[in-house]
Write an enzyme that holds these catalytic residues in place. Sequence first.
Site, PDB file in Angstrom:
ATOM      1  N   ASP A  97       0.833  -1.208   0.000  1.00 53.58           N
ATOM      2  CA  ASP A  97       0.000   0.000   0.000  1.00 53.58           C
ATOM      3  C   ASP A  97       0.866   1.255   0.000  1.00 53.58           C
ATOM      4  O   ASP A  97       0.598   2.232  -0.688  1.00 53.58           O
ATOM      5  CB  ASP A  97      -0.912   0.026   1.239  1.00 53.58           C
ATOM      6  CG  ASP A  97      -1.997  -1.035   1.118  1.00 53.58           C
ATOM      7  OD1 ASP A  97      -2.167  -1.561   0.003  1.00 53.58           O
ATOM      8  OD2 ASP A  97      -2.638  -1.339   2.138  1.00 53.58           O
TER       9      ASP A  97
ATOM     10  N   LYS B 291      12.385 -20.207 -17.676  1.00 52.74           N
ATOM     11  CA  LYS B 291      11.703 -18.913 -17.802  1.00 52.74           C
ATOM     12  C   LYS B 291      12.628 -17.887 -17.160  1.00 52.74           C
ATOM     13  O   LYS B 291      12.767 -17.826 -15.936  1.00 52.74           O
ATOM     14  CB  LYS B 291      10.346 -18.945 -17.106  1.00 52.74           C
ATOM     15  CG  LYS B 291       9.558 -17.659 -17.312  1.00 52.74           C
ATOM     16  CD  LYS B 291       8.135 -17.810 -16.803  1.00 52.74           C
ATOM     17  CE  LYS B 291       7.283 -16.626 -17.162  1.00 52.74           C
ATOM     18  NZ  LYS B 291       7.797 -15.335 -16.716  1.00 52.74           N
TER      19      LYS B 291
ATOM     20  N   ARG C 191       8.876  -4.630 -24.625  1.00 50.96           N
ATOM     21  CA  ARG C 191       7.575  -5.228 -24.906  1.00 50.96           C
ATOM     22  C   ARG C 191       6.464  -4.179 -24.838  1.00 50.96           C
ATOM     23  O   ARG C 191       5.497  -4.246 -25.582  1.00 50.96           O
ATOM     24  CB  ARG C 191       7.315  -6.341 -23.885  1.00 50.96           C
ATOM     25  CG  ARG C 191       5.957  -6.948 -24.023  1.00 50.96           C
ATOM     26  CD  ARG C 191       5.821  -8.226 -23.219  1.00 50.96           C
ATOM     27  NE  ARG C 191       4.448  -8.689 -23.337  1.00 50.96           N
ATOM     28  CZ  ARG C 191       3.470  -8.348 -22.522  1.00 50.96           C
ATOM     29  NH1 ARG C 191       3.717  -7.562 -21.495  1.00 50.96           N
ATOM     30  NH2 ARG C 191       2.249  -8.796 -22.714  1.00 50.96           N
TER      31      ARG C 191
ATOM     32  N   LYS D  90       6.563 -25.388 -24.306  1.00 48.37           N
ATOM     33  CA  LYS D  90       5.950 -24.991 -25.581  1.00 48.37           C
ATOM     34  C   LYS D  90       5.734 -26.215 -26.459  1.00 48.37           C
ATOM     35  O   LYS D  90       6.579 -27.125 -26.458  1.00 48.37           O
ATOM     36  CB  LYS D  90       6.885 -24.037 -26.343  1.00 48.37           C
ATOM     37  CG  LYS D  90       7.231 -22.781 -25.579  1.00 48.37           C
ATOM     38  CD  LYS D  90       8.329 -21.962 -26.265  1.00 48.37           C
ATOM     39  CE  LYS D  90       8.591 -20.707 -25.453  1.00 48.37           C
ATOM     40  NZ  LYS D  90       9.749 -19.951 -25.888  1.00 48.37           N
TER      41      LYS D  90
ATOM     42  N   CYS E  82      39.026  -5.040  16.527  1.00 54.64           N
ATOM     43  CA  CYS E  82      38.509  -6.406  16.449  1.00 54.64           C
ATOM     44  C   CYS E  82      37.421  -6.620  17.513  1.00 54.64           C
ATOM     45  O   CYS E  82      37.676  -6.404  18.704  1.00 54.64           O
ATOM     46  CB  CYS E  82      39.647  -7.400  16.659  1.00 54.64           C
ATOM     47  SG  CYS E  82      39.049  -9.086  16.850  1.00 54.64           S
TER      48      CYS E  82
ATOM     49  N   CYS F 193      38.817  -9.278  20.278  1.00 53.40           N
ATOM     50  CA  CYS F 193      39.900  -9.056  21.233  1.00 53.40           C
ATOM     51  C   CYS F 193      40.310  -7.591  21.331  1.00 53.40           C
ATOM     52  O   CYS F 193      41.167  -7.238  22.126  1.00 53.40           O
ATOM     53  CB  CYS F 193      41.111  -9.913  20.864  1.00 53.40           C
ATOM     54  SG  CYS F 193      41.942  -9.344  19.377  1.00 53.40           S
TER      55      CYS F 193
ATOM     56  N   CYS G 233      43.682 -14.641  17.726  1.00 51.76           N
ATOM     57  CA  CYS G 233      42.614 -13.804  18.267  1.00 51.76           C
ATOM     58  C   CYS G 233      41.516 -14.653  18.878  1.00 51.76           C
ATOM     59  O   CYS G 233      41.151 -14.477  20.022  1.00 51.76           O
ATOM     60  CB  CYS G 233      42.032 -12.925  17.163  1.00 51.76           C
ATOM     61  SG  CYS G 233      40.435 -12.227  17.578  1.00 51.76           S
TER      62      CYS G 233
HETATM   63  S1  IVH Z   1       7.894 -17.277 -24.738  1.00 48.06           S
HETATM   64  C1  IVH Z   1       4.529 -15.918 -27.184  1.00 48.06           C
HETATM   65  N1  IVH Z   1       9.956 -18.217 -23.455  1.00 48.06           N
HETATM   66  O1  IVH Z   1       7.994 -14.520 -19.705  1.00 48.06           O
HETATM   67  C2  IVH Z   1       5.485 -16.471 -26.214  1.00 48.06           C
HETATM   68  N2  IVH Z   1       8.924 -16.243 -22.644  1.00 48.06           N
HETATM   69  O2  IVH Z   1       5.427 -14.262 -18.377  1.00 48.06           O
HETATM   70  C3  IVH Z   1       5.934 -15.485 -25.248  1.00 48.06           C
HETATM   71  N3  IVH Z   1      10.009 -15.299 -20.664  1.00 48.06           N
HETATM   72  O3  IVH Z   1       6.778 -11.974 -21.754  1.00 48.06           O
HETATM   73  C4  IVH Z   1       7.149 -15.702 -24.599  1.00 48.06           C
HETATM   74  N4  IVH Z   1      11.595 -16.792 -20.501  1.00 48.06           N
HETATM   75  O4  IVH Z   1       9.294 -12.010 -21.248  1.00 48.06           O
HETATM   76  C5  IVH Z   1       9.026 -17.254 -23.509  1.00 48.06           C
HETATM   77  N5  IVH Z   1      11.815 -19.138 -22.425  1.00 48.06           N
HETATM   78  C6  IVH Z   1      10.884 -18.174 -22.490  1.00 48.06           C
HETATM   79  C7  IVH Z   1      10.834 -17.120 -21.563  1.00 48.06           C
HETATM   80  C8  IVH Z   1       9.825 -16.173 -21.662  1.00 48.06           C
HETATM   81  C9  IVH Z   1      11.080 -15.688 -19.983  1.00 48.06           C
HETATM   82  C10 IVH Z   1       9.179 -14.119 -20.320  1.00 48.06           C
HETATM   83  C11 IVH Z   1       8.775 -13.272 -21.495  1.00 48.06           C
HETATM   84  C12 IVH Z   1       7.276 -13.219 -21.420  1.00 48.06           C
HETATM   85  C13 IVH Z   1       7.021 -13.551 -19.986  1.00 48.06           C
HETATM   86  C14 IVH Z   1       5.638 -14.059 -19.741  1.00 48.06           C
END
Ligand code: IVH
Length: 697
Positions: free
Chosen positions: A42, A118, A139, A299, A417, A420, A439
């Site tokens: 907050d 990630k 982004r 993916k 120190c 000591c 020491c």
């Molecule tokens: S793929 C359309 N791969 O995580 C696919 N993103 O929480 C979009 N990020 O905006 C991203 N590591 O900045 C992808 N191995 C990875 C990633 C990754 C980090 C970030 C990325 C994205 C965010 C989403």
Amino acid sequence: MTTTEAVIADDAAYAQAVETAVKAAGAYYAGGDSALDDHAYDRLVRAIAAWEADHPGQVLPDSPTGKVAGGAAVGDVPHTQPMLSLDNVFSAEQFAAWAASLERRIGQPVAAWSVEPKLDGLAIAARYREGRLTQLITRGDGTSGEDVSHAIGTVVGLPGELSEPVSVEVRGEVLMTAAQFETALAVRAEHGGEPFANPRNAAAGTLRAKDRAYRLEMTFFAYGCLPLPGAGEELAARLTGSAHSGLMAYVAGLGVHTTAGTEVPGRTVTTVEEVQDRVAEIAALRAELPFGIDGIVVKADAAEDRRTAGSGSRAPRWAIAYKLPAVEKVTTLLGVEWNVGRTGIIAPRAVLEPVEIDGSTVTYATLHNPADITRRDLRIGDRVMVYKAGDIIPRIEAPVAHLRTGTEQAVDFPAACPQCGSAIDTSEQRWRCERGRDCHLVASVSYAAGRDQLDIEGLGLTRVVQLTDAGLAKDFADLFALTREQLLALDRMGPASTDNLLAAIERAKARPLARVLCALGVRGTGRSMSRRIARHFATMDNIRAADAEAMQRVEGIGIEKAPVIVAELAQLAPLIDKLVAAGVNMTEPGATPPRPDDAPGDGTVAVAGADDEGKPLHGMTVVVTGAMTGPLEKLSRNQMNELVERGGGRSSSSVSKRTSLVVAGENAGSKRAKAEELGIRLMSPGDFAVLVADLLP
Ligand code: IVH
């Protein structure tokens, strides 16, 4: 506002404040566990609102105050294709459900899964025109981003020129590695700037900063690539038709960083179970990585699967972020303690308001050395970002400077120190009492008597204090001269405990040389290095005769360490002489002294002697990890390592390609995962016990 309200000083601090608030508020925290408590959150939002009231034109779209209407452009560079975000899952069950729903959607099993870390940084698009890096764009709101091309040249992993003159947009994450963050803090402190709270904020602030007098380095990892106008149809078709794994290999071939060269490379697997295994492996390696990750991205690998699945307005349907628990929390720095170690090193330690991180309560954090405090500009009362993952010692990343109230106090550095009162040698990064190991007599005597050194049962800290107070132990060699009468005269020492202690001291005389050497507490010679030195030289006489060059022949001792060890051993000559006179063993069982014609150290000198041939672990490098069970249950890690070396092997604490065997007990974490990843032989404690049965104590 009250006088203790947080105030944001400039736009960089504002950007950091927004980052912190977004992170705290968003789905970032598993189970709603926020890094900021409600009060801090907050306060942060109030500070953000106050700053925005004064700077209405500079409100960021992510701001938790919601002053920017949804979707308003943040930057002036439109993205060629939206930069999407990712949906999250937080457990194996949620992941399995997501995978099943994706497979239902595409009407068939996903052909292959790509699993990658990630990265915890900021998404960025790097535009290469005819192979030259021309533009960097954040982004932003996903539709358009800010032009941050001024950062070109400061981002490792984004070469100025690709290996082919192609027109592509490489997308990925910009972050600061741990080392880059440390440098950033130091440089920033030199320029009088406020510390960055953590590597992510440092990268965010650095990416946006245009007019700094200094440049800070960041690192890029690609996770996507698309054609730019002018790429040509053939390349465009190749990129859009490529599997994700193929795309990453292509990008790497162009000279751009991907995760391929890291400890957690992107992998392709075929089943959901294999995905889960890989997720566990990456999670287990998290604490040791040189950069932050906050999850694992999974993916669908095949282009066809991705195309069929399609994307929503916010996130693709073919990818998911498998979030890991937060390893960073904000807490208050209550104080700094200065502890003198057995070698006289005066080490600061942060005392924290207890905070729960990743399943454990953190009350202390390491502060390495006084320079660490200065570099981080830490003040007592600061709200600090604390990092704790896996088994690592918790560390303070930096204060959250925009949460300062002005009531914080400078950290007091000791002028003398604290143990000591002698002067402090501040010539090196780590401060040391001028009396060195003299020491902290209590610490050095109890270290020498410890389980992994002379293992003198019944000589706990209280007894050591009694002995040193009574002047009976001016060093640990004096222990061997203690008489029954002297001990009986001490408080709470009856005849039985006296006799037991004397017997334990007598037994200690027969310990192997490695333990005696370790007990001496020479800097840089802990348990395993002491064993290596003892096995290499076989006798204390040989060790004492060694010059720096001879010392370097021991594996792991380089040109810097060797002279320090030789000099410290020379200083310890009177103590060693006293131990010899007391009848303490000075030889290493089973070791053969080096032949005079042994080659100088090249890092590969065998630790095992010629007579090790035929021993069960001959020529092997063995790592022991996790809790031992069965016949090995009672053995300490040091005793396990001794066992490995008695078996003719070399013990090591880290898994690498050179490891031959990993003994993985219960709850073995990252080392087991790494062994699996590298295909190194794994063994349970039970099987290992059978292998070394003849050597067990
Ligand atoms: S793929 C359309 N791969 O995580 C696919 N993103 O929480 C979009 N990020 O905006 C991203 N590591 O900045 C992808 N191995 C990875 C990633 C990754 C980090 C970030 C990325 C994205 C965010 C989403």
